[in-house]
Write a protein that holds these residues in place. Structure first.
Motif, PDB file in Angstrom:
ATOM      1  N   VAL A 166     -38.435  34.180  70.313  1.00  0.00           N
ATOM      2  CA  VAL A 166     -39.522  33.647  69.459  1.00  0.00           C
ATOM      3  C   VAL A 166     -40.041  34.834  68.627  1.00  0.00           C
ATOM      4  O   VAL A 166     -40.645  35.968  69.210  1.00  0.00           O
ATOM      5  CB  VAL A 166     -40.782  33.011  70.231  1.00  0.00           C
ATOM      6  CG1 VAL A 166     -41.788  32.627  69.102  1.00  0.00           C
ATOM      7  CG2 VAL A 166     -40.219  31.837  70.936  1.00  0.00           C
ATOM      8  N   LEU A 167     -39.885  34.915  67.293  1.00  0.00           N
ATOM      9  CA  LEU A 167     -40.329  35.978  66.435  1.00  0.00           C
ATOM     10  C   LEU A 167     -41.627  35.865  65.860  1.00  0.00           C
ATOM     11  O   LEU A 167     -42.441  36.861  65.585  1.00  0.00           O
ATOM     12  CB  LEU A 167     -39.266  36.147  65.208  1.00  0.00           C
ATOM     13  CG  LEU A 167     -39.164  37.499  64.466  1.00  0.00           C
ATOM     14  CD1 LEU A 167     -38.892  38.723  65.541  1.00  0.00           C
ATOM     15  CD2 LEU A 167     -38.336  37.287  63.544  1.00  0.00           C
ATOM     16  N   ALA A 168     -41.900  34.782  65.441  1.00  0.00           N
ATOM     17  CA  ALA A 168     -43.221  34.392  65.184  1.00  0.00           C
ATOM     18  C   ALA A 168     -43.683  32.914  65.349  1.00  0.00           C
ATOM     19  O   ALA A 168     -42.797  31.947  65.616  1.00  0.00           O
ATOM     20  CB  ALA A 168     -43.287  34.236  63.433  1.00  0.00           C
ATOM     21  N   VAL A 169     -45.005  32.466  65.620  1.00  0.00           N
ATOM     22  CA  VAL A 169     -45.499  31.396  65.836  1.00  0.00           C
ATOM     23  C   VAL A 169     -46.541  30.822  64.666  1.00  0.00           C
ATOM     24  O   VAL A 169     -47.377  31.562  64.358  1.00  0.00           O
ATOM     25  CB  VAL A 169     -46.203  31.362  67.057  1.00  0.00           C
ATOM     26  CG1 VAL A 169     -46.841  29.794  67.578  1.00  0.00           C
ATOM     27  CG2 VAL A 169     -45.452  32.102  68.150  1.00  0.00           C
ATOM     28  N   VAL A 170     -46.355  29.685  64.319  1.00  0.00           N
ATOM     29  CA  VAL A 170     -47.282  29.008  63.365  1.00  0.00           C
ATOM     30  C   VAL A 170     -47.931  27.768  64.227  1.00  0.00           C
ATOM     31  O   VAL A 170     -47.198  26.897  64.410  1.00  0.00           O
ATOM     32  CB  VAL A 170     -46.459  28.327  62.039  1.00  0.00           C
ATOM     33  CG1 VAL A 170     -47.652  27.666  61.351  1.00  0.00           C
ATOM     34  CG2 VAL A 170     -46.030  29.668  61.196  1.00  0.00           C
ATOM     35  N   GLN A 210     -46.277  22.457  65.846  1.00  0.00           N
ATOM     36  CA  GLN A 210     -46.191  23.909  66.373  1.00  0.00           C
ATOM     37  C   GLN A 210     -44.910  24.526  66.126  1.00  0.00           C
ATOM     38  O   GLN A 210     -43.901  24.270  66.770  1.00  0.00           O
ATOM     39  CB  GLN A 210     -46.548  23.754  67.760  1.00  0.00           C
ATOM     40  CG  GLN A 210     -47.819  22.891  68.278  1.00  0.00           C
ATOM     41  CD  GLN A 210     -49.052  23.173  67.280  1.00  0.00           C
ATOM     42  OE1 GLN A 210     -49.491  24.273  67.202  1.00  0.00           O
ATOM     43  NE2 GLN A 210     -49.419  21.973  66.557  1.00  0.00           N
ATOM     44  N   LEU A 211     -44.811  25.371  65.554  1.00  0.00           N
ATOM     45  CA  LEU A 211     -43.620  25.885  64.690  1.00  0.00           C
ATOM     46  C   LEU A 211     -43.133  27.340  65.130  1.00  0.00           C
ATOM     47  O   LEU A 211     -44.060  28.163  65.126  1.00  0.00           O
ATOM     48  CB  LEU A 211     -43.482  25.832  63.245  1.00  0.00           C
ATOM     49  CG  LEU A 211     -43.881  24.556  62.858  1.00  0.00           C
ATOM     50  CD1 LEU A 211     -44.275  24.516  61.095  1.00  0.00           C
ATOM     51  CD2 LEU A 211     -42.905  23.475  62.771  1.00  0.00           C
ATOM     52  N   VAL A 212     -41.966  27.517  65.709  1.00  0.00           N
ATOM     53  CA  VAL A 212     -41.373  28.735  65.891  1.00  0.00           C
ATOM     54  C   VAL A 212     -40.246  29.437  65.038  1.00  0.00           C
ATOM     55  O   VAL A 212     -39.564  28.434  64.680  1.00  0.00           O
ATOM     56  CB  VAL A 212     -41.057  28.705  67.279  1.00  0.00           C
ATOM     57  CG1 VAL A 212     -42.310  28.542  68.245  1.00  0.00           C
ATOM     58  CG2 VAL A 212     -39.963  27.968  67.774  1.00  0.00           C
ATOM     59  N   ARG A 213     -40.301  30.593  64.618  1.00  0.00           N
ATOM     60  CA  ARG A 213     -39.351  31.441  64.155  1.00  0.00           C
ATOM     61  C   ARG A 213     -38.438  32.134  65.279  1.00  0.00           C
ATOM     62  O   ARG A 213     -39.015  32.880  65.816  1.00  0.00           O
ATOM     63  CB  ARG A 213     -39.932  32.277  63.021  1.00  0.00           C
ATOM     64  CG  ARG A 213     -38.837  32.913  62.340  1.00  0.00           C
ATOM     65  CD  ARG A 213     -37.916  31.937  61.348  1.00  0.00           C
ATOM     66  NE  ARG A 213     -37.369  32.907  60.391  1.00  0.00           N
ATOM     67  CZ  ARG A 213     -35.954  33.496  60.506  1.00  0.00           C
ATOM     68  NH1 ARG A 213     -35.557  33.404  61.467  1.00  0.00           N
ATOM     69  NH2 ARG A 213     -35.514  34.164  59.425  1.00  0.00           N
ATOM     70  N   LEU A 214     -37.224  31.857  65.249  1.00  0.00           N
ATOM     71  CA  LEU A 214     -36.321  32.389  66.098  1.00  0.00           C
ATOM     72  C   LEU A 214     -35.631  33.676  65.589  1.00  0.00           C
ATOM     73  O   LEU A 214     -35.155  33.507  64.377  1.00  0.00           O
ATOM     74  CB  LEU A 214     -35.450  31.300  66.794  1.00  0.00           C
ATOM     75  CG  LEU A 214     -35.903  30.147  67.494  1.00  0.00           C
ATOM     76  CD1 LEU A 214     -34.945  29.121  68.038  1.00  0.00           C
ATOM     77  CD2 LEU A 214     -36.918  30.503  68.534  1.00  0.00           C
TER      78      LEU A 214
END
Length: 292
Positions: A68-72, A58-62
């Motif tokens: 949190v800018l985006a969630v994968v 469960q990946l997050v772009r900071l």
């Protein structure tokens, strides 16, 4: 809960929830901004499950402020690279396969079930950046293949158009008209398999009335904001039902079978439609059919 690896939470980088568990509340907040609103509510069970047992994928772009800018949302699965081998049940099937792969220890593919960009950051090309990063994220997890479940978001503006016909629509250059499909195609992802019932949801009528602030006077299909096709309300059963078709896509390198390459065609504009046909989705005139 403190982050287990502070280095993974540096601004502007990717991290997993296993590395930055303190970001879980932010992830849930970003996902609650989804449209239509019932998607977050009706998929909460799967998300809660992934937050417990699959935090490493469960990946997050900071962003630069470590927000949190985006969630994968992704799971490790076993896939042979064929259309028939892709999860026939979409997201739910992917979650089930991840459990089996974990038990057998033979996962080789990162199956991306959902990509969500924070509402305040949409329209800035961040989704395309996420797509470009997915192969690297799969490699980081030591998974050799990538499989992406794609929801054509623009179809919410055309909920009565059949899925196959909408997905196959292109502009003069042969580029998919749907913005998210076009972004995936431009990042080198090819159609693998259409899934008719990728997202299946049921809820009492009162829940649907609460989500949309309206009553449903009779049973039948209803257009609800944000949905890509009508929902069905059955007052006699006190139930609202909804199911969404999606499309699995993958890089050509992940495919075990030969696929359509634009360079091999007389008309490069035909590449998208030919790739859809190779994946089993064919449009004929005013009629459409989907083949597994």
């Amino acid at each position: 809960m403190p982050d287990t690896d502070p280095r993974a939470a540096r601004p502007g980088e990717w991290a997993s929830l296993a590395e930055v568990p303190s970001r879980l509340a932010s992830v849930r907040a970003v996902e609650s901004q989804q449209v239509p609103p019932f998607l977050a509510a009706l998929t909460a069970r799967h998300r809660d499950h992934l937050d417990r047992v699959a935090t490493a994928t469960q990946l997050v772009r900071l962003d630069q402020r470590s927000e949190v800018l985006a969630v994968v949302r992704a799971v490790p699965v076993t896939w042979d690279g064929t259309a028939a081998g892709a999860p026939a049940g979409g997201a739910g099937d992917g979650v089930d396969r991840a459990t089996t792969a974990a038990e057998q220890g033979d996962a080789d593919t990162l199956a991306v079930l959902d990509v969500t960009v924070a509402a305040a950051a949409r329209g800035r090309g961040i989704g395309r950046g996420v797509l470009a990063e997915l192969p690297r994220l799969a490699a980081r997890l030591e998974l050799s293949r990538l499989l992406v479940l794609v929801r054509p978001h623009g179809k919410r503006h055309h909920p009565l158009v059949p899925f196959a016909r909408y997905v196959a629509a292109t502009d003069a250059s042969g580029r998919p008209r749907d913005g998210w499909l076009a972004a995936c195609w431009e990042q080198g992802l090819h159609p693998v398999r259409p899934v008719d019932r990728s997202l299946r949801a049921r809820a009492p009528v009162r829940d649907w009335e609460g989500w949309y602030g309206r009553s449903f006077p009779t049973s039948g299909p209803y257009l609800v904001p944000g949905a890509i096709k009508p929902a069905v309300i059955e007052l006699e059963r006190d139930e609202g039902r909804y199911r969404e078709p999606h499309l699995w896509m993958a890089p050509v390198a992940a495919l075990a079978q030969r696929h359509v390459e634009p360079a091999t065609l007389r008309r490069p504009q035909d590449a998208w439609r030919r790739s859809l046909a190779a994946a089993g989705l064919v449009v004929h005139g005013r009629r459409h059919r989907e083949r597994d």
